[in-house]
Scaffold this active site. Structure first.
Site, PDB file in Angstrom:
ATOM      1  N   ASP A 291     -51.260 -17.379  13.325  1.00 37.47           N
ATOM      2  CA  ASP A 291     -49.529 -17.807  12.289  1.00 37.47           C
ATOM      3  C   ASP A 291     -48.112 -18.572  13.318  1.00 37.47           C
ATOM      4  O   ASP A 291     -46.876 -18.372  12.575  1.00 37.47           O
ATOM      5  CB  ASP A 291     -49.153 -16.721  11.339  1.00 37.47           C
ATOM      6  CG  ASP A 291     -50.106 -16.648  10.581  1.00 37.47           C
ATOM      7  OD1 ASP A 291     -50.736 -17.781  10.062  1.00 37.47           O
ATOM      8  OD2 ASP A 291     -50.671 -15.394  10.189  1.00 37.47           O
TER       9      ASP A 291
ATOM     10  N   ASN B 260      -0.296 -19.930  11.547  1.00 37.61           N
ATOM     11  CA  ASN B 260      -2.090 -19.707  11.837  1.00 37.61           C
ATOM     12  C   ASN B 260      -2.425 -18.241  12.065  1.00 37.61           C
ATOM     13  O   ASN B 260      -3.379 -18.235  11.402  1.00 37.61           O
ATOM     14  CB  ASN B 260      -2.541 -20.915  12.500  1.00 37.61           C
ATOM     15  CG  ASN B 260      -4.213 -20.961  12.540  1.00 37.61           C
ATOM     16  OD1 ASN B 260      -4.094 -21.590  11.573  1.00 37.61           O
ATOM     17  ND2 ASN B 260      -4.403 -22.197  13.848  1.00 37.61           N
TER      18      ASN B 260
ATOM     19  N   ASN C 155      -1.993 -29.092   4.278  1.00 38.13           N
ATOM     20  CA  ASN C 155      -0.939 -28.815   5.373  1.00 38.13           C
ATOM     21  C   ASN C 155      -0.257 -29.787   6.679  1.00 38.13           C
ATOM     22  O   ASN C 155       0.688 -29.755   7.069  1.00 38.13           O
ATOM     23  CB  ASN C 155      -0.832 -27.148   5.653  1.00 38.13           C
ATOM     24  CG  ASN C 155      -0.492 -26.355   4.470  1.00 38.13           C
ATOM     25  OD1 ASN C 155       0.228 -26.804   3.881  1.00 38.13           O
ATOM     26  ND2 ASN C 155      -0.344 -24.810   4.519  1.00 38.13           N
TER      27      ASN C 155
ATOM     28  N   ASP D   2     -48.760 -16.204   4.236  1.00 38.31           N
ATOM     29  CA  ASP D   2     -50.774 -15.959   3.741  1.00 38.31           C
ATOM     30  C   ASP D   2     -51.635 -15.015   2.631  1.00 38.31           C
ATOM     31  O   ASP D   2     -50.010 -14.478   2.311  1.00 38.31           O
ATOM     32  CB  ASP D   2     -50.996 -15.022   5.016  1.00 38.31           C
ATOM     33  CG  ASP D   2     -52.586 -15.549   5.682  1.00 38.31           C
ATOM     34  OD1 ASP D   2     -53.338 -16.257   4.680  1.00 38.31           O
ATOM     35  OD2 ASP D   2     -53.282 -14.874   6.130  1.00 38.31           O
TER      36      ASP D   2
ATOM     37  N   GLU E 154     -10.766 -21.771  13.056  1.00 33.72           N
ATOM     38  CA  GLU E 154     -10.621 -20.849  14.473  1.00 33.72           C
ATOM     39  C   GLU E 154     -11.405 -19.786  14.151  1.00 33.72           C
ATOM     40  O   GLU E 154     -12.694 -18.633  15.123  1.00 33.72           O
ATOM     41  CB  GLU E 154      -9.686 -21.043  15.295  1.00 33.72           C
ATOM     42  CG  GLU E 154      -8.261 -19.921  14.704  1.00 33.72           C
ATOM     43  CD  GLU E 154      -7.486 -20.948  13.877  1.00 33.72           C
ATOM     44  OE1 GLU E 154      -6.518 -20.250  14.110  1.00 33.72           O
ATOM     45  OE2 GLU E 154      -7.753 -22.022  13.721  1.00 33.72           O
TER      46      GLU E 154
ATOM     47  N   ASP F 295     -48.671 -12.817   9.942  1.00 27.73           N
ATOM     48  CA  ASP F 295     -48.851 -11.801  11.111  1.00 27.73           C
ATOM     49  C   ASP F 295     -50.086 -11.570  11.859  1.00 27.73           C
ATOM     50  O   ASP F 295     -50.254 -10.818  12.857  1.00 27.73           O
ATOM     51  CB  ASP F 295     -49.137  -9.989  10.135  1.00 27.73           C
ATOM     52  CG  ASP F 295     -50.200 -10.643   9.501  1.00 27.73           C
ATOM     53  OD1 ASP F 295     -51.447 -11.462   9.590  1.00 27.73           O
ATOM     54  OD2 ASP F 295     -51.104  -9.434   8.844  1.00 27.73           O
TER      55      ASP F 295
END
Length: 848
Positions: free
Chosen positions: A600, A689, A664, A331, A289, A596
């Site tokens: 692109d 836990n 476990n 590029d 978790e 850029d």
């Protein structure tokens, strides 16, 4: 605007008169009232409409992670059955991890928006009979726009009037040199590059001035058509695919174990509610978790380190994708090269370096007053030549039909008089010459000499040079003007060769990336000769090259087969760039893309990690996952290392959690079959836990071994599953040994059994991190001090909690002191055995 109107190219082939009728304009501008009505009809002149979702919805969408959903379901069941502590603990962990992720990406989004706002552009338009400046987003179809040198073209438009009007439109077409635009229809124009009577949003004005009739704005422009591709959901990234697969693996394991425990306890006749709570506790215990929070904290830590290196991280998980990247597509212009053309060669007809060629080229460029191309700038910047004794008389300006410029200059009394100096396309210059200079001699330019010079021109082209021919001829001292007819009977002087030079830092950066397992592929709109030369200068080995024409002939399967061995992709358009990225991803590569320009945007959107720079156009920055504030590939190498460190720390938690937790929880489920009581109460499982999670909080700050960042690593479900099956049984073996000792040696009742196993399981579960966190010996790899402190503190807390006043609340009793000695021996033996199993595992999985 109607879909058929948005097809790029449809409008600029039509006659101007027809377009003016469609736009209901006479080319004299709009009134304020008409402009306001059209703004309402067509919308603002922006690449994309603001489609931002409400913040609340953005936040809620982050709960779609399978692990988060498992935990929310388990916490809801806990709340419904009265287990308030479990509900609060799990819910807070989930909320904290999701909030961290949300806040970090919002912060990056604000930084990206600030970049966009910093480059807001204004433009001059004719409104209500006068010229005024307005924000480019308010321009509408039918507006008349006035532009001059230095301006950006604010929308797609037709040229009404032009004076020496040259624009650079490389962002759209890939043409590296300026093109001339003039009024006139172009019904046969094949593509944007052929439309000499039209200009397109994003192009920049190099020289001259023009009046333009706006035809298309916003998303209806050629640039908008490319930007519109960003509305498609991008293919899932490597990180997203891996996280989803891992979540599904945990879901399957959780369901199997929970169903097993629930059915077994029911068959043994235990109360359904007790069996159900035990099964829910197993589900929470098996689920890592803390993983969403560990991911968020680790990635946020990486983002802060990247920010210190002047990189804005817009998508947090892109850091991990950057670390997993094994192919970088980039590029050429401005990334591998300086983006600035430089004069590299000035040689005579015999191929020798010639100051005479340089001097004539300098005179021509210095006196030229028409279009100043980047080649002129390169000549003048190469070196300073004193031409004070020369005086300009006249010139014949450059045009694209002649492809040359001539300057008539006079050297005065100090020299030989008046001369016409010509430079231009070498093929055309040679055609106008009758002889050539060879030192002090002038020799006839016969067929053999022409063939030799043509061969040398081809050699320079193969070496990537853009070449100009330099010629001259003497003219009478009373020759008053230069005219096109003067450009005959010339004497050829030599060639001037130009290159966009590679960046000094690029070779080092590419070598570093290659050494760390990242293959670089060049994807450019430039030609193959120039690109091969740049790669040779940078030390990039070219295995094969494909042109846009080659790619157009390949189907997707053929392209996927070809991209593996191809290093250069030249003369490619935006759609082909995108196909290259998707083909590489289909082959299993984690692909980064650095660009850029407008063209692109599609590959930036489709890549696993899109990289752009602060000076990029809006649409490129919008599509990118990271924005480099400094255009330096060395920053990328550092980002790759940061991504790999981030991934390594995430994997530490996953491998420890899946192996130790699984062992476990499996032991607990199996023990419930032969024990007359539950091996651990639900509240004890949750405390176990929670303490375990506390010990793992410092993992994002842990050191990472150098071996972990040498090569790209990616989510590998088989590796994780095999590690779980390899190490998990070791944990279960020692759990069963603990059961035997507690029952046979200490003759434990229910309370002592549960207390003893709580202490043993938590000690082994926490301390195994020091074995799993490194592939080497635990003593050869130093962990972070905070991780050591947290782990030892949790183990101490587990050992002491049975002696505290809260022990009765959890059902604990103080165990015999001798039990702690037994636990110490078992833990040491357990860690030694896990180390042996781990080494054997990596011997069998050397590529993992």
């Amino acid at each position: 605007m109607a879909a058929n109107e948005r097809v790029a190219g449809a409008w600029w082939r039509r006659p101007l008169a027809e377009l003016e009728r469609e736009l209901a304009t006479d080319g004299r501008g709009l009134t304020d009232r008409k402009a306001a009505a059209r703004l309402k009809r067509y919308g603002r002149n922006t690449f994309r409409k603001d489609r931002a979702r409400p913040l609340v919805l953005e936040f809620l969408l982050r709960f779609r992670n399978p692990l988060v959903l498992i935990l929310l379901a388990a916490s809801a069941v806990s709340a419904a059955t009265g287990e308030t502590a479990s509900f609060v603990i799990v819910s807070l962990l989930v909320l904290l991890s999701v909030t961290l992720d949300f806040v970090q990406e919002r912060r990056a989004a604000r930084a990206a928006q600030a970049l966009r706002d910093s480059v807001a552009v204004r433009s001059r338009v004719e409104r209500a009979g006068s010229a005024r400046e307005i924000d480019v987003t308010l321009i509408v179809p039918g507006d008349v726009v006035l532009v001059s040198a230095g301006d950006l073209i604010p929308a797609d438009a037709r040229v009404l009037e032009a004076r020496d009007f040259f624009v650079r439109q490389a962002l759209l077409t890939g043409e590296p040199y300026p093109v001339e635009k003039r009024p006139g229809d172009t019904p046969d124009a094949g593509d944007l590059a052929d439309a000499t009577g039209a200009v397109f949003m994003g192009a920049s004005v190099i020289s001259g001035s023009a009046r333009l009739l706006v035809a298309r704005t916003g998303e209806a422009t050629a640039m908008g058509a490319i930007a519109g591709e960003l509305d498609r959901a991008p293919p899932p990234t490597s990180f997203e695919i891996g996280a989803r697969r891992f979540g599904l693996l945990i879901v399957r394991m959780t369901l199997l174990l929970v169903l097993f425990a629930l059915l077994a306890n029911a068959l043994l006749g235990r109360p359904w509610l007790e069996a159900f709570l035990f099964a829910v506790a197993l589900a929470v215990g098996l689920t890592p978790e803390l993983l969403p929070m560990v991911m968020s904290v680790t990635l946020a830590h990486g983002a802060r380190r990247m920010a210190a290196k002047r990189v804005v991280v817009k998508r947090l998980s892109a850091i991990e994708d950057l670390g997993s990247m094994d192919v970088l597509c980039t590029d050429k212009t401005g990334t591998l090269t300086e983006g600035r053309i430089r004069l590299e060669r000035h040689e005579d007809a015999a191929g020798r370096e010639s100051e005479r060629v340089l001097e004539l080229a300098y005179i021509n460029s210095a006196f030229e007053t028409g279009l100043k191309s980047p080649l002129d700038d390169a000549i003048l910047a190469h070196t300073h030549i004193d031409i004070g004794r020369w005086r300009k008389i006249d010139e014949v300006p450059f045009d694209f039909e002649r492809r040359r410029v001539s300057v008539l200059a006079d050297e005065g009394a100090e020299g030989s008089g008046r001369a016409l100096v010509v430079k231009g396309a070498p093929e055309d210059i040679l055609a106008l010459c009758i002889d050539y200079e060879d030192g002090e001699r002038r020799l006839a330019l016969d067929e053999a000499a022409r063939a030799r010079l043509a061969g040398r021109l081809d050699e320079l082209g193969d070496q990537g040079f853009r070449v100009l021919g330099i010629a001259w001829k003497p003219v009478p001292g009373d020759h008053p003007h230069a005219v096109v007819d003067d450009e005959t009977g010339l004497t050829f002087c030599g060639f001037a060769g130009f290159l966009d030079p590679p960046k000094d830092s690029a070779a080092e950066a590419l070598a570093q990336l290659g050494a760390t397992g990242v293959e670089v592929k060049v994807v450019t709109g430039d030609n193959e000769h120039v690109t091969r030369y740049v790669c040779a200068r940078l030390g990039v080995t070219v295995h094969a090259a494909l042109t846009g024409a080659d790619i157009a002939r390949l189907d997707d399967a053929g392209l996927q087969a070809a991209v593996e061995q191809t290093t250069l992709f030249c003369r490619v358009n935006p759609a082909q760039k995108n196909r290259i990225i998707l083909a590489l991803k289909a082959r299993g590569h984690v692909v980064g893309y650095l660009g850029d320009g407008v063209n692109d945007a599609p590959p930036l959107h489709s890549s696993d990690v899109g990289l752009s720079v602060e000076s990029a156009v809006d649409v490129a920055r919008e599509a990118a996952d990271m924005i480099l504030l400094d255009r330096d590939l060395r920053i990328l190498r550092e980002g790759v290392m940061e991504g790999r460190r981030t991934f390594a720390n995430i994997m530490k938690y996953i491998m420890m959690g899946t192996s130790s937790n699984f062992g476990n929880m499996f032991s607990m489920a199996a023990a419930s079959l032969f024990l007359p009581f539950l091996p651990m109460l639900p509240v004890q499982i949750l405390l176990n836990n929670m303490l375990y999670d506390v010990s793992e909080v410092p993992i994002p700050t842990d050191r990472v071994d150098d071996a972990e960042v040498l090569r790209p690593r990616n989510w590998d479900m088989r590796f994780i599953r095999d590690f779980m099956w390899g190490v998990g049984p070791v944990s279960s073996l020692f759990d069963f040994l603990t059961f035997f000792i507690l029952l046979k040696v200490f003759e434990a009742d229910q309370a002592l059994f549960q207390t003893g196993w709580f202490v043993e399981s938590l000690a082994t579960q926490v301390l195994v991190i020091f074995v799993i966190r490194t592939r080497a010996s635990p003593f050869a790899s130093r962990p972070a001090p905070l991780l050591v402190a947290a782990s030892l503190a949790v183990v101490a807390a587990a050992a002491l909690v049975p002696w505290t006043p809260v022990a009765s609340y959890f059902g604990f009793v103080p165990p015999p002191l001798s039990f702690y000695g037994v636990v110490a021996v078992m833990v040491a033996t357990y860690l030694a055995l896990v180390q042996w199993v781990k080494l054997r595992f990596y011997q069998l999985h050397p590529a993992a």
